[in-house]
Design an enzyme around this catalytic site. Sequence first.
Site, PDB file in Angstrom:
ATOM      1  N   SER A  69       0.807  -1.222   0.000  1.00 27.03           N
ATOM      2  CA  SER A  69       0.000   0.000   0.000  1.00 27.03           C
ATOM      3  C   SER A  69       0.841   1.273   0.000  1.00 27.03           C
ATOM      4  O   SER A  69       1.685   1.465  -0.865  1.00 27.03           O
ATOM      5  CB  SER A  69      -0.935  -0.084   1.207  1.00 27.03           C
ATOM      6  N   ASP A 289      -1.583   1.354  -3.614  1.00 28.93           N
ATOM      7  CA  ASP A 289      -2.360   0.266  -4.222  1.00 28.93           C
ATOM      8  C   ASP A 289      -3.773   0.741  -4.575  1.00 28.93           C
ATOM      9  O   ASP A 289      -4.664  -0.075  -4.849  1.00 28.93           O
ATOM     10  CB  ASP A 289      -2.399  -0.986  -3.329  1.00 28.93           C
ATOM     11  N   THR A 514      -0.026  -1.681  12.508  1.00 31.87           N
ATOM     12  CA  THR A 514       0.843  -1.919  11.340  1.00 31.87           C
ATOM     13  C   THR A 514       2.280  -1.464  11.558  1.00 31.87           C
ATOM     14  O   THR A 514       3.144  -1.774  10.755  1.00 31.87           O
ATOM     15  CB  THR A 514       0.298  -1.196  10.090  1.00 31.87           C
ATOM     16  N   ARG A 519       0.240   5.516  18.577  1.00 26.07           N
ATOM     17  CA  ARG A 519      -0.174   6.749  17.904  1.00 26.07           C
ATOM     18  C   ARG A 519      -0.924   7.644  18.884  1.00 26.07           C
ATOM     19  O   ARG A 519      -1.762   7.171  19.653  1.00 26.07           O
ATOM     20  CB  ARG A 519      -1.090   6.440  16.728  1.00 26.07           C
TER      21      ARG A 519
HETATM   22  P1  NG1 Z   1      -2.540   1.580  12.329  1.00 28.01           P
HETATM   23  O1  NG1 Z   1      -1.084   1.433  12.029  1.00 28.01           O
HETATM   24  O2  NG1 Z   1      -3.137   0.440  13.106  1.00 28.01           O
HETATM   25  O3  NG1 Z   1      -2.821   2.928  12.921  1.00 28.01           O
HETATM   26  C1  NG1 Z   1      -3.031   2.280   9.783  1.00 28.01           C
HETATM   27  C2  NG1 Z   1      -4.086   3.345   9.617  1.00 28.01           C
HETATM   28  C3  NG1 Z   1      -5.437   2.673   9.533  1.00 28.01           C
HETATM   29  C4  NG1 Z   1      -5.483   1.605   8.452  1.00 28.01           C
HETATM   30  C5  NG1 Z   1      -4.280   0.674   8.561  1.00 28.01           C
HETATM   31  C6  NG1 Z   1      -4.154  -0.307   7.418  1.00 28.01           C
HETATM   32  C7  NG1 Z   1      -4.232   5.578  10.627  1.00 28.01           C
HETATM   33  C8  NG1 Z   1      -4.176   6.377  11.870  1.00 28.01           C
HETATM   34  N1  NG1 Z   1      -4.091   4.259  10.771  1.00 28.01           N
HETATM   35  O4  NG1 Z   1      -3.333   1.536  10.936  1.00 28.01           O
HETATM   36  O5  NG1 Z   1      -6.411   3.638   9.344  1.00 28.01           O
HETATM   37  O6  NG1 Z   1      -5.593   2.175   7.186  1.00 28.01           O
HETATM   38  O7  NG1 Z   1      -3.047   1.408   8.666  1.00 28.01           O
HETATM   39  O8  NG1 Z   1      -3.479   0.211   6.320  1.00 28.01           O
HETATM   40  O9  NG1 Z   1      -4.374   6.127   9.532  1.00 28.01           O
HETATM   41 ZN    ZN Z   2      -3.727   1.142   0.281  1.00 30.55          ZN
END
Ligand code: NG1
Ligand code: ZN
Length: 546
Positions: A69, A289, A514, A519
């Site tokens: 992505s 992606d 991820t 955060r």
């Molecule tokens: P995480 O890393 O769990 O915050 C991020 C995005 C999600 C989602 C996922 C999958 C933010 C704050 N978080 O997740 O919205 O898109 O990646 O790609 O944007």
């Molecule tokens: Zn994507």
Amino acid sequence: MSIAGTLAQTIEQRSAAHPKPDARLTYGTAGFRTKASLLESTCFRIGLIGALRSKSLGGKTVGLMVTASHNPEEDNGVKMVDARGEMLEASWEPICTAIANAATGEELVAELNKVVEQKSIDLSVPASVVYAYDTRPSSKPLAEAMVDGLGAFDTNVTDGGLLTTPQLHYLVLALNTQHEAQPYGSPTTEGYYAKLAGAYMSLMKGRPAPPPLIVDCANGVGTVSLKGLLAHLRDALVLYPVRTAVGQTGALNNGCGADFVKSKQRLPEGFEHEPNVHPGELLCSFDGDADRIMFYYLVGPATDPANFRMLDGDKIASLAADHLGELVHAANLDVNIGCVQTAYANGASTTYLEQRVPITCTPTGVKHLHHAAEKYDIGVYFEANGHGTVLFSEKAQRAISEADTSKMSPESAAAIAQLAAFAELINQTVGDAVSDMLMVLVILAMRGWGPREWDATYTDLPNKLVKVAVADRTQFRTTDAERRVTHPEGLQERIDALVAKYPSGRAFVRPSGTEDCVRVYAEAEKPEDVAELASATEALVKEFGA
Ligand code: NG1
Ligand code: ZN
């Protein structure tokens, strides 16, 4: 029935050709995702799992997508698409993790046998899998490792080639419904373009074409998808695709793309020199992606960063919920419409939407939003980062298709026809930058709006998103759709005390699914308050996470 004899030998032999690195991988919100150099064994093994998943569904087709992505080019990932074009069923996530981490060929076969038993899989059922990959240099070789895994189970394999994630989701659902009374669409990429283009042209019939739109393709696979679509749209839409350097080393998501724009809250690098970028005109960015889209525009010269305005996933959700809600009302249909957001939705969008439709807040991750949206007759869901779509339930689809338009006012009949076309235009399997782009363009055209009018619906509260490195992010645990922390104990009380100091203040912390970080999100009425609230919350996370 179990995996034994020659089959077990084949799997062990093939597995030896894809040695497992010394790294533990987890199937998370976005499948497996890490440095591409660590993924070969995982891709081989997800080929094996894909075949088993298809067998467990009586031979229905499932999808496998190689992509990371919006992440940097050297990363990669792989995720599975279930038979209805949705994300992999949650109970299979730990199965994927266990199989990816089996230390030896023998252990691998033992783990596979656990699944065969646990899910009562009939191994004699033929498996069917379609796979695709993005433009990363590592993607095709990883897809080949996957095919080696699929081959061990003698799977019927379809190579989708270079596709966007949402195109693969579309293909899976189209393949599985092709013999049903209501096929989702023709199961080819051409079928995908034809469906979107056909719906777009029917909705735009008799309306002037929208002003040309600059599309930042993040130098990724969205470039391919956009060009395919344009061939079907002929002169009904003028687009200027930029950042289209597919295959140029280091270009993917670099200084461009939806994630860059959203997280930096600025134009893609170099846009100030793009000949077609003018104040007041709508612009957009896809991610790597093409399952996310971010819109934005300028209120003055590009050289001044203060002139940048973002129209993010929350603005798209508000536009879609408003417009589709009005159509449902005009059509006099007995279907409800609701909106699903996460804690990252800007508070101003929630206040705006709450006055119009019911809202559900879910934890981060598209699968949570998707499932919650299925509870409404028409469910609009978007993450603030631009990933989302609209789901039309069977009840809604039936109400639309069975409405007797001959007994209606022309206005109601037109609304019915438009709702039917929106249900075709929108990729209901998953967020789709191309489909979402067309939906936004159509709605703006119908309302006679430009970016300014769209933006004027509500004003975002100033906000900030920060990544904090901690010793162990798993010690941070949350509740209430991730809006409150339960662990470490005492942290939430301290955050509450901070937030109370600022008008319209809100802050929450959660471990990323991820990345290895916690955060911190903060918003407040005044920009200077946001900065203070964010850094004070960050300091608390560091204190409690030390
Ligand atoms: P995480 O890393 O769990 O915050 C991020 C995005 C999600 C989602 C996922 C999958 C933010 C704050 N978080 O997740 O919205 O898109 O990646 O790609 O944007
Ligand atoms: Zn994507």
